[in-house]
Design a protein around this motif. Structure first.
Motif, PDB file in Angstrom:
ATOM      1  N   SER A  79       0.498  -0.886   0.570  1.00 47.68           N
ATOM      2  CA  SER A  79      -0.058   0.111  -0.070  1.00 47.68           C
ATOM      3  C   SER A  79       0.691   1.282  -0.358  1.00 47.68           C
ATOM      4  CB  SER A  79      -0.791  -0.375   1.151  1.00 47.68           C
ATOM      5  OG  SER A  79      -0.099   0.114   2.911  1.00 47.68           O
ATOM      6  N   LEU A  80       2.285   1.227   0.661  1.00 45.13           N
ATOM      7  CA  LEU A  80       2.799   2.208   0.274  1.00 45.13           C
ATOM      8  C   LEU A  80       3.488   2.983  -1.082  1.00 45.13           C
ATOM      9  CD1 LEU A  80       4.572   4.129   2.283  1.00 45.13           C
ATOM     10  CD2 LEU A  80       6.261   3.023   2.616  1.00 45.13           C
ATOM     11  N   LYS A  81       3.374   1.121  -1.575  1.00 48.92           N
ATOM     12  CA  LYS A  81       4.781   1.524  -2.839  1.00 48.92           C
ATOM     13  C   LYS A  81       3.381   2.313  -3.415  1.00 48.92           C
ATOM     14  CE  LYS A  81       7.016   0.852  -5.962  1.00 48.92           C
ATOM     15  NZ  LYS A  81       8.530   2.001  -6.032  1.00 48.92           N
ATOM     16  N   GLN A  82       1.945   1.205  -3.696  1.00 46.58           N
ATOM     17  CA  GLN A  82       0.679   2.572  -4.281  1.00 46.58           C
ATOM     18  C   GLN A  82       0.518   3.635  -4.302  1.00 46.58           C
ATOM     19  OE1 GLN A  82      -2.708  -0.865  -3.516  1.00 46.58           O
ATOM     20  NE2 GLN A  82      -1.617  -1.795  -3.908  1.00 46.58           N
ATOM     21  N   ARG A  83       0.488   3.978  -2.878  1.00 47.11           N
ATOM     22  CA  ARG A  83       0.746   5.680  -2.805  1.00 47.11           C
ATOM     23  C   ARG A  83       2.024   6.685  -3.373  1.00 47.11           C
ATOM     24  NH1 ARG A  83      -0.480   4.240   2.605  1.00 47.11           N
ATOM     25  NH2 ARG A  83       1.523   4.388   3.542  1.00 47.11           N
ATOM     26  N   LYS A  84       2.165   5.541  -3.588  1.00 49.42           N
ATOM     27  CA  LYS A  84       4.002   6.674  -4.197  1.00 49.42           C
ATOM     28  C   LYS A  84       3.930   6.647  -5.625  1.00 49.42           C
ATOM     29  CE  LYS A  84       7.388   5.700  -0.501  1.00 49.42           C
ATOM     30  NZ  LYS A  84       9.208   5.304   0.045  1.00 49.42           N
ATOM     31  N   ILE A  85       3.392   5.438  -6.650  1.00 48.26           N
ATOM     32  CA  ILE A  85       3.463   5.185  -7.603  1.00 48.26           C
ATOM     33  C   ILE A  85       1.870   6.377  -7.944  1.00 48.26           C
ATOM     34  CG2 ILE A  85       2.433   3.657  -9.551  1.00 48.26           C
ATOM     35  CD1 ILE A  85       3.991   1.973  -8.108  1.00 48.26           C
ATOM     36  N   ALA A  86       0.675   6.330  -6.749  1.00 49.30           N
ATOM     37  CA  ALA A  86      -0.238   7.222  -7.473  1.00 49.30           C
ATOM     38  C   ALA A  86       0.104   9.005  -6.822  1.00 49.30           C
ATOM     39  CB  ALA A  86      -1.400   6.647  -6.581  1.00 49.30           C
ATOM     40  N   ASN A  87       0.964   8.705  -6.222  1.00 52.46           N
ATOM     41  CA  ASN A  87       1.948  10.139  -6.548  1.00 52.46           C
ATOM     42  C   ASN A  87       2.561  10.856  -7.621  1.00 52.46           C
ATOM     43  OD1 ASN A  87       0.135  11.310  -3.860  1.00 52.46           O
ATOM     44  ND2 ASN A  87       2.384  10.171  -2.521  1.00 52.46           N
ATOM     45  N   ALA A  88       3.464   9.917  -7.976  1.00 46.72           N
ATOM     46  CA  ALA A  88       3.865  10.113  -8.904  1.00 46.72           C
ATOM     47  C   ALA A  88       3.601   9.958  -9.995  1.00 46.72           C
ATOM     48  CB  ALA A  88       5.178   8.966  -8.988  1.00 46.72           C
ATOM     49  N   ALA A  89       2.290   9.918 -10.073  1.00 48.10           N
ATOM     50  CA  ALA A  89       2.079   9.463 -11.363  1.00 48.10           C
ATOM     51  C   ALA A  89       1.025  10.721 -11.662  1.00 48.10           C
ATOM     52  CB  ALA A  89      -0.120   8.696 -11.190  1.00 48.10           C
ATOM     53  N   LEU A  90       0.552  11.561 -10.376  1.00 52.47           N
ATOM     54  CA  LEU A  90      -0.123  12.857 -10.517  1.00 52.47           C
ATOM     55  C   LEU A  90       1.072  13.833 -10.695  1.00 52.47           C
ATOM     56  CD1 LEU A  90      -2.360  12.743  -6.730  1.00 52.47           C
ATOM     57  CD2 LEU A  90      -3.154  12.890  -9.782  1.00 52.47           C
ATOM     58  N   ARG A  91       2.277  13.771 -10.214  1.00 50.61           N
ATOM     59  CA  ARG A  91       2.862  14.799 -11.023  1.00 50.61           C
ATOM     60  C   ARG A  91       3.303  15.018 -12.555  1.00 50.61           C
ATOM     61  NH1 ARG A  91       8.048  15.187  -6.255  1.00 50.61           N
ATOM     62  NH2 ARG A  91       6.280  15.586  -4.428  1.00 50.61           N
ATOM     63  N   TYR A  92       3.644  13.544 -12.705  1.00 53.05           N
ATOM     64  CA  TYR A  92       3.245  13.461 -14.323  1.00 53.05           C
ATOM     65  C   TYR A  92       2.340  13.438 -14.963  1.00 53.05           C
ATOM     66  CZ  TYR A  92       4.132  11.354 -18.780  1.00 53.05           C
ATOM     67  OH  TYR A  92       4.136  11.284 -20.028  1.00 53.05           O
ATOM     68  N   LEU A  93       1.376  13.439 -14.826  1.00 52.13           N
ATOM     69  CA  LEU A  93      -0.320  13.975 -15.249  1.00 52.13           C
ATOM     70  C   LEU A  93      -0.064  15.929 -15.922  1.00 52.13           C
ATOM     71  CD1 LEU A  93      -3.507  11.962 -14.030  1.00 52.13           C
ATOM     72  CD2 LEU A  93      -1.880  11.762 -15.937  1.00 52.13           C
ATOM     73  N   HIS A  94       0.358  16.228 -14.063  1.00 51.09           N
ATOM     74  CA  HIS A  94       0.337  17.564 -13.657  1.00 51.09           C
ATOM     75  C   HIS A  94       2.088  18.113 -14.787  1.00 51.09           C
ATOM     76  CE1 HIS A  94      -2.240  19.077 -10.979  1.00 51.09           C
ATOM     77  NE2 HIS A  94      -1.880  17.243  -9.893  1.00 51.09           N
ATOM     78  N   SER A  95       2.719  17.649 -15.135  1.00 48.62           N
ATOM     79  CA  SER A  95       3.734  17.909 -15.562  1.00 48.62           C
ATOM     80  C   SER A  95       3.731  17.345 -17.061  1.00 48.62           C
ATOM     81  CB  SER A  95       5.419  18.188 -14.722  1.00 48.62           C
ATOM     82  OG  SER A  95       5.216  16.521 -14.905  1.00 48.62           O
ATOM     83  N   SER A  96       3.048  16.735 -17.779  1.00 51.00           N
ATOM     84  CA  SER A  96       3.207  16.188 -19.186  1.00 51.00           C
ATOM     85  C   SER A  96       2.924  16.932 -19.988  1.00 51.00           C
ATOM     86  CB  SER A  96       2.170  14.789 -19.152  1.00 51.00           C
ATOM     87  OG  SER A  96       2.626  14.218 -20.524  1.00 51.00           O
TER      88      SER A  96
END
Length: 135
Positions: A79-96
């Protein structure tokens, strides 16, 4: 396609991970995905593979192991890894800046588990492996 290189001499673990990611990319491309990024980093956060297919963007975690394994590779996506992936995904979507990726797309968090056993490779794909609560 963005591919970030890690510094220094690669370790056996890094080489295994890279080999697994290469296999996962070939598999996903065979399924009709377009790989838009590999090893995307946002600070200390990382996503192994980002791909698109149709109207969806896939954030893919690749877990590679050598047999015998005590725990299935996909079970190591905690679940910790899932949260990290989700946070990275949000950053990617904001900056892509990729014109093929937008906020209107369906988002999928997938896991590809690869087990190397002698000369054989066993690949399992878990589309929509998890859904972050706040995504």
């Amino acid at each position: 396609m963005k591919n970030l290189k890690k510094e220094g001499k690669p370790t056996a673990r890094m080489l295994l991970g890279r080999r697994g990611e290469d296999l996962a990319c070939r598999f996903l491309e065979g399924m009709g995905h377009r790989i838009v990024a590999r090893n995307y980093r946002a600070g200390h956060l990382e996503i192994d593979i980002i791909s698109t297919q149709g109207n969806g963007v896939h954030f893919v975690e690749v877990k590679s192991r050598v047999a015998p394994v005590a725990v299935a590779p996909e079970e190591n996506v905690t679940s910790l890894k899932q949260r990290k992936i989700a946070n990275a995904a949000l950053r990617y979507l904001h900056s892509s800046k990729d014109p093929g990726v937008s906020w209107g797309m369906e988002v999928s968090f997938d896991v590809v588990a690869i087990t190397f056993d002698g000369g054989e490779e066993r690949l399992e794909w878990f589309p929509d492996a998890f859904t972050p609560l706040y995504f």
